[in-house]
Design an enzyme around this catalytic site. Structure first.
Site, mmCIF file in Angstrom:
data_model
loop_
_atom_site.group_PDB
_atom_site.id
_atom_site.type_symbol
_atom_site.label_atom_id
_atom_site.label_comp_id
_atom_site.label_asym_id
_atom_site.label_seq_id
_atom_site.Cartn_x
_atom_site.Cartn_y
_atom_site.Cartn_z
ATOM 1 N N ASP A 1 0.867 -1.168 0.000
ATOM 2 C CA ASP A 1 0.000 0.000 0.000
ATOM 3 C C ASP A 1 0.904 1.218 0.000
ATOM 4 O OD1 ASP A 1 -2.194 1.736 0.513
ATOM 5 O OD2 ASP A 1 -3.179 0.154 1.669
ATOM 6 N N ASP B 1 -3.065 4.649 -2.221
ATOM 7 C CA ASP B 1 -3.986 5.319 -1.310
ATOM 8 C C ASP B 1 -4.404 6.690 -1.850
ATOM 9 O OD1 ASP B 1 -5.111 5.193 1.464
ATOM 10 O OD2 ASP B 1 -3.949 7.024 1.704
ATOM 11 N N GLU C 1 -6.958 4.150 -5.307
ATOM 12 C CA GLU C 1 -8.206 4.488 -4.616
ATOM 13 C C GLU C 1 -8.738 5.782 -5.216
ATOM 14 O OE1 GLU C 1 -9.826 4.857 -0.017
ATOM 15 O OE2 GLU C 1 -7.887 5.704 -0.527
ATOM 16 N N HIS D 1 -10.652 -2.278 4.685
ATOM 17 C CA HIS D 1 -10.388 -1.788 6.045
ATOM 18 C C HIS D 1 -11.109 -0.477 6.360
ATOM 19 C CE1 HIS D 1 -7.836 0.506 3.469
ATOM 20 N NE2 HIS D 1 -7.553 1.328 4.459
ATOM 21 N N ASP D 2 -11.737 0.145 5.371
ATOM 22 C CA ASP D 2 -12.491 1.380 5.607
ATOM 23 C C ASP D 2 -14.006 1.141 5.606
ATOM 24 O OD1 ASP D 2 -10.152 2.904 5.609
ATOM 25 O OD2 ASP D 2 -10.264 3.277 3.446
HETATM 26 C C1 GLC Z 1 -7.515 5.954 2.514
HETATM 27 C C2 GLC Z 1 -7.289 4.756 3.406
HETATM 28 C C3 GLC Z 1 -7.753 5.104 4.785
HETATM 29 C C4 GLC Z 1 -6.921 6.265 5.286
HETATM 30 C C5 GLC Z 1 -6.969 7.434 4.321
HETATM 31 C C6 GLC Z 1 -5.879 8.396 4.618
HETATM 32 O O1 GLC Z 1 -8.838 6.257 2.361
HETATM 33 O O2 GLC Z 1 -7.922 3.643 2.876
HETATM 34 O O3 GLC Z 1 -7.693 4.033 5.671
HETATM 35 O O4 GLC Z 1 -7.370 6.685 6.541
HETATM 36 O O5 GLC Z 1 -6.795 7.044 2.983
HETATM 37 O O6 GLC Z 1 -4.647 7.816 4.309
#
Ligand code: GLC
Ligand code: CA
Length: 558
Positions: free
Chosen positions: A98, A200, A251, A327-328
């Site tokens: 990641d 990310d 993402e 995980h979110d």
């Molecule tokens: C992304 C991650 C999340 C994190 C955010 C800031 O959305 O998946 O878990 O808190 O970015 O890095």
């Protein structure tokens, strides 16, 4: 031609802190992951995506990185990582790391330097602005974790921008030195054997340097798809992703089906896939002052429309990343299914819908055994997002009561998916011999890996079969897609076709029986997979009944 291995793959996401603790300090680690490689192999997945394991103060569980070249000692050493990669490769499992490229930790040496003055080699590594004439923040942008996206820094005498916690300052991608430093770090890990990247919030890296106010104070309209985003991502592709042959999944929270092809069309040389959010918002009240905590019943007609639109829009010009959990996100059975009477049925129904589509399915740890949301009291949650949002919506803005907030937390908070993985019914679910960093779901004596594998109705074994089907049947990878019964409120049904072969994927996303035969007459054919033993014995679909069905036109088996 690149080897597009991910198109044949099912990818498993590991949240290292909560996966398996090998040394008894209560925190999952790389040795724990290595110990469980045979389990992952047994499940049948092809690649592992690890949430961040770099050195980090853990304000946001590793999404705040202080040294990208170092594995955090809580997880192990760089040598442990190399060993994990080697062992995984021996089993033919790829490793995806990641990469957090939008921001660092405030403890990162770059930021420590940057905040010192306006004239040092790192001054322009972050986004510094003066306040307004009255000393207030440069504009009204909000942080995703509540409050303003700007924090004042005394030493530098300026504000810095952070889309997330104040301990996560955003990097300045306009600065070519920042970009090069990022590419160098990616090459470092590539040299240690990493196969690809989950990037990310990669769509946040370009900012609007006019810093215009948002329509609503603390809103986050500014956060994605900035003016130079495509240019920066293309550059990353050309500098590292393509030359070093690394797979990428970015993402992309605000991308729609209409514009996502711009990120993933191979011709444009940006990313291989993106994680989008639209389909995860079908239970959210749009435009509400309480944003992601304003919930409504899931609208499955919308879910079908959105997911089908993605299938169509990327056809021939991109590749989908398919997911319901990470995980979110919360556990899908608790969020949209039934985590009580129909836990097995609803877990497998959602899995069928997802894995039957065109794209690369992602499985999040615990999803393969139908884990549920824990329903903790508010004080037991620890996520920085949840805490910041409590302050913002309940204490300051006062548009939610604590009870209303907790009800939403039980449905959608990120901590729902972060409870440690229960491997069996022994103390701490076999996750750790020490005190776990975060409580296990209290139902672990019943819902754990071993129990599920032994159960007659095993979510794990269903996933195994789904994954095997994907590996064996080209129709799932290549076949065309057509949505059926678009207006039906709870039946999700679609057709896949490849040459003379035709498959139907069907799921009843409700706990009440639904008439099927009258709506969708099925000719003689064969059930390839089903979550009830005697599917099609009845003309109705039972609660959360789902199956994959091969139509009767006799074609030779692939
Ligand atoms: C992304 C991650 C999340 C994190 C955010 C800031 O959305 O998946 O878990 O808190 O970015 O890095
Ligand atoms: Ca440990």
């Amino acid at each position: 031609m690149r080897n597009e291995w991910w198109k044949d793959a099912v990818i498993y996401q590991i949240y290292p802190k909560s996966f398996k603790d090998a040394n008894g300090d209560g925190i999952g680690d790389l040795a724990g992951i290595q110990e469980k490689l045979p389990y992952l192999k047994e499940l049948g997945v092809d690649a592992l995506w690890l949430s961040p394991v770099y050195l980090s103060p853990q304000v946001d569980n590793g999404y705040d990185i202080s040294d990208y070249y170092q594995i955090d000692p809580m997880f192990g050493t760089n040598e442990d990582m190399v060993q994990l990669i080697r062992e995984a490769h021996k089993l033919d499992l790829k490793i995806i790391m990641d990469f957090v490229a939008n921001h660092t930790s405030d403890q990162c040496q770059w930021f420590q330097e940057s905040r010192k003055s306006k004239e040092n080699p790192y001054s322009d590594f972050y986004i510094w602005q003066d306040g307004k004439a009255d000393g207030s923040e440069p504009n009204n942008w909000g942080s995703s974790f509540g409050g303003s996206a700007w924090t004042w820094d005394d030493s530098r005498q300026q504000y810095y921008l952070h889309y997330y916690a104040k301990e996560q300052p955003d990097l300045n991608w306009e600065n070519p030195r920042v970009r090069q430093a990022i590419y160098d770090m990616m090459i470092y890990w590539k040299n240690l054997g990493v196969d690809g990247w989950r990037l990310d919030v990669i769509t946040s890296i370009s900012k609007d340097w006019d810093f215009p106010d948002n329509p609503r104070p603390f809103a986050k309209n500014n956060q994605h798809n900035g003016p130079r985003m495509h240019e920066f991502i293309h550059e990353m592709n050309q500098k590292v992703l393509t030359p070093f042959d690394m797979m990428s999944v970015g993402e992309a929270p605000a991308s729609g089906a209409e514009d996502a092809h711009l990120l993933v069309d191979p011709k444009r040389q940006e990313l291989d896939m993106v994680f989008t959010f639209q389909h995860m918002h079908i239970d959210r009240k749009k435009g509400d002052v309480n944003d992601r905590w304003a919930l409504q019943a899931p609208d499955f007609i919308q879910l079908k429309q959105i997911m089908s639109q993605w299938q169509k829009e990327l056809e021939g010009r991109g590749w989908n990343a398919l997911y319901f959990e990470n995980h979110d996100r919360a556990r899908i059975v608790s969020r949209w299914g039934d985590d009580d009477s129909y836990r097995y049925e609803s877990a497998t129904a959602f899995a069928t819908i997802l894995h039957g589509m065109k794209g690369t399915p992602f499985v999040y740890q615990g999803e393969e055994i139908g884990m549920t949301n824990p329903k903790f009291p508010l004080a037991d949650y620890i996520d920085v997002e949840l805490k910041g949002n409590f302050q913002h919506y309940v204490e300051q803005q006062q548009t939610l009561t604590a009870e209303e907030f907790l009800a939403a937390v039980h449905k959608v908070s990120r901590d729902n998916a972060r409870t440690p993985m229960p491997w069996n019914d022994s103390a701490n679910g076999g996750f750790s011999t020490g005190t776990p960093w975060f409580q296990l779901n209290p139902n672990y004596p019943d819902i754990n890996v071993l129990a599920d594998q032994k159960a007659q109705k095993s979510v794990f074994h269903y996933y195994q079969k789904l994954i095997r089907l994907r590996h064996e049947e080209a129709i799932l990878k290549e076949g065309s897609y057509r949505l059926l019964l678009p207006e039906h409120p709870t039946i999700f049904a679609y057709e896949r076709r490849l040459k003379r072969k035709k498959w139907l994927v069907v799921a009843n996303l409700s706990d009440s029986p639904q008439e099927l035969q009258a709506l969708l007459p099925l000719t003689a054919g064969e059930i390839r997979l089903s979550n009830y033993q005697d599917s099609l014995a009845q003309s109705r679909l039972r609660p959360y009944e789902s199956f994959i069905y091969e139509s009767g036109t006799k074609t030779e088996k692939l």
